[in-house]
Scaffold this motif. Structure first.
Motif, mmCIF file in Angstrom:
data_model
loop_
_atom_site.group_PDB
_atom_site.id
_atom_site.type_symbol
_atom_site.label_atom_id
_atom_site.label_comp_id
_atom_site.label_asym_id
_atom_site.label_seq_id
_atom_site.Cartn_x
_atom_site.Cartn_y
_atom_site.Cartn_z
ATOM 1 N N PHE A 20 7.543 -4.571 -18.819
ATOM 2 C CA PHE A 20 8.865 -4.068 -17.724
ATOM 3 C C PHE A 20 8.837 -4.623 -16.382
ATOM 4 O O PHE A 20 9.239 -4.578 -15.538
ATOM 5 C CB PHE A 20 8.943 -2.562 -17.395
ATOM 6 N N HIS A 21 7.769 -5.548 -16.459
ATOM 7 C CA HIS A 21 7.270 -6.633 -15.189
ATOM 8 C C HIS A 21 7.269 -5.589 -14.013
ATOM 9 O O HIS A 21 7.623 -5.908 -12.915
ATOM 10 C CB HIS A 21 8.505 -7.355 -15.069
ATOM 11 N N LEU B 53 -0.087 -6.636 -7.632
ATOM 12 C CA LEU B 53 1.258 -5.708 -6.929
ATOM 13 C C LEU B 53 1.967 -4.876 -7.874
ATOM 14 O O LEU B 53 2.096 -5.277 -8.994
ATOM 15 C CB LEU B 53 2.131 -6.628 -6.289
ATOM 16 N N PHE C 278 5.253 -2.585 -8.793
ATOM 17 C CA PHE C 278 6.593 -2.234 -8.292
ATOM 18 C C PHE C 278 7.016 -0.756 -9.023
ATOM 19 O O PHE C 278 7.395 -0.759 -10.261
ATOM 20 C CB PHE C 278 7.463 -3.323 -8.904
ATOM 21 N N ALA D 49 2.688 -7.612 -10.760
ATOM 22 C CA ALA D 49 2.629 -8.995 -10.719
ATOM 23 C C ALA D 49 1.178 -9.603 -10.041
ATOM 24 O O ALA D 49 0.776 -8.779 -9.449
ATOM 25 C CB ALA D 49 3.718 -9.447 -9.475
ATOM 26 N N LYS D 50 0.739 -10.549 -10.178
ATOM 27 C CA LYS D 50 -0.525 -11.065 -9.840
ATOM 28 C C LYS D 50 -0.289 -12.017 -8.814
ATOM 29 O O LYS D 50 0.296 -13.256 -8.952
ATOM 30 C CB LYS D 50 -1.337 -11.681 -11.068
ATOM 31 N N ILE D 51 -0.638 -11.657 -7.489
ATOM 32 C CA ILE D 51 -0.295 -12.671 -6.392
ATOM 33 C C ILE D 51 -1.588 -12.860 -5.800
ATOM 34 O O ILE D 51 -1.904 -11.839 -5.030
ATOM 35 C CB ILE D 51 0.797 -11.678 -5.440
ATOM 36 N N LEU E 143 9.951 -0.143 -11.318
ATOM 37 C CA LEU E 143 10.062 -0.729 -12.660
ATOM 38 C C LEU E 143 9.304 -0.162 -13.625
ATOM 39 O O LEU E 143 9.584 -0.323 -14.844
ATOM 40 C CB LEU E 143 9.793 -2.286 -12.304
#
Lengths: 112, 295
Positions: free
Chosen positions: B87-88, B98, B100, B91-93, B103
């Motif tokens: 479902f995204h 991170l 969300f 995130a790898k930042i 989502l």
């Protein structure tokens, strides 16, 4: 530096696509050499989270700016956290080439 | 004698505004004269059955999803969680992961797959469950309420259906959300029978076909109530004949009904004689769903 531009077809002369997360193609452009390659957006048909997936792609490609029509809340949050600049097309930008030239002239606005 | 397992009846439609709540509330009131009833308003994005059944709410519970929390001292940024999340929601930042929350579907894949056990799940409030009694206690009423701007109704519906405040030995009526999406499937799942409320219009028919397809896959028997009967062409009848789905009841297109409902009355309050029809409908459902089954 490397940037991404959202476009409808895998060509520098293609029309730009206004959607960041759901653009069919990204143009990855080296602004120094003006060399470009087109990469298909694998997130385009995802039912949700396309913005985050596209942002993750931008981060993994180590680009410094992305140029598109607009950025959703999830994509912009991810890109901002990664310190990637978000730039928006101006109304006179029609093609990927236009977007690149206007960006190099500094004529495009940053998304806040 | 084995204990009897009372039946669960879902009221769905596909198309919105066909009269799901009109039918569900009047069925509940008709049955409440004879047996105890659980009434679940599963339309958690806009529950409205309470306007007609007027319960006194006395129980509240927070509805939550379980979302990941990444422990930075254990995480080695391998990115496995980002990779497995369909479902995204992760995130790898740079030097962090991170999350969300909006989502996240709470599936637990990231927690399960993390090689460092660096993910802990925490509760993320998305709404509230509310319960109370109506009709002098004959109806146990419960509804979910999704917080405005929260995108995911399904987890609330799931929690609502399992909520301990419901009576074990009562007939359960589930008032479904409109449409044919995940939240409708979640409402229908586990039901013994579905009442499909439709109207004789091309839109009513189009959306009815979608819900009939879902019920076929879920293997839940169904019957149809035609509301606003008398308008349009007999397109619903033609389709039902072809599919061998029974018509359970017809509610005529009537300005008296429309005015009564607009004034906050149920069908059986507007016309008490209709209770007989609803009891007949219930008898049909009992037979079609294999009777009051042994648990």
């Amino acid at each position: 530096m490397n940037i991404l531009i959202t476009v409808q077809n895998p060509e520098i002369k293609s029309n730009v696509d206004p959607k960041f997360g759901r653009t069919p193609w990204f143009l990855k452009v080296n602004t120094d050499t003006k060399e470009w390659e087109a990469v298909a957006n694998s997130a385009v048909h995802h039912s949700g989270g396309a913005g985050v997936a596209a942002a993750q792609f931008a981060i993994d490609q180590k680009v410094q700016a992305v140029i598109s029509g607009d950025f959703g809340p999830n994509a912009s949050s991810a890109l901002r956290n990664a310190s990637i600049k978000m730039i928006r097309f101006s109304p006179d930008v029609l093609t990927g080439e236009d977007a690149l030239n206007k960006f190099l002239e500094g004529a495009l606005e940053e998304f806040a | 004698m084995k204990p009897v397992k009372p039946i669960r009846i879902a009221v769905a439609s596909g198309k919105g505004g066909t009269g799901k709540t009109t039918i569900a509330t009047s069925l509940a009131l008709s049955l409440a004269d004879h047996t105890s009833v659980n009434f679940l308003d599963c339309d958690v994005e806009a529950p409205n059955a309470h306007l007609l059944l007027k319960p006194q709410f006395n129980a509240h519970q927070q509805a939550v999803t379980r979302i990941p929390e990444v422990l930075p001292d254990k995480c080695n940024l391998c990115g496995k969680c980002v990779e497995v999340c369909q479902f995204h929601a992760l995130a790898k930042i740079g030097q962090k992961i991170l999350v969300f929350p909006q989502l996240c579907h709470g599936c637990g894949s990231c927690t399960w797959n993390c090689p460092q056990e660096a993910i802990r799940e925490k509760e993320n409030p998305i709404g509230e469950l509310q319960a109370g009694s109506a009709q002098s206690g004959a109806i146990r009423f419960a509804q979910g309420l999704l917080t405005i701007a929260e995108p995911m109704p399904t987890p609330i519906i799931r929690q609502l259906k399992k909520w301990q405040v419901l009576q074990d030995d009562a007939v359960t009526i589930l008032d479904s959300p409109p449409g044919a999406s995940c939240s409708v499937v979640e409402t229908l799942r586990g039901s013994d029978f579905a009442i499909l409320v439709t109207e004789p219009t091309p839109f009513g028919l189009h959306d009815l076909k979608q819900i009939v397809g879902i019920l076929h896959d879920l293997k839940i028997p169904a019957g149809v109530v035609i509301n606003r009967d008398g308008i349009g062409e007999p397109i619903i009848e033609e389709y039902l004949l072809q599919k061998n789905i029974p018509i359970l009841m017809r509610i005529p297109f009537s300005s008296i009904y429309a005015a009564g409902i607009a004034a906050g009355k149920t069908l059986v309050e507007i016309e008490p004689d209709l209770k007989k029809n609803f009891l007949k409908l219930y008898d049909h459902i009992k037979q079609a769903s294999g009777g009051e089954k042994s648990a």
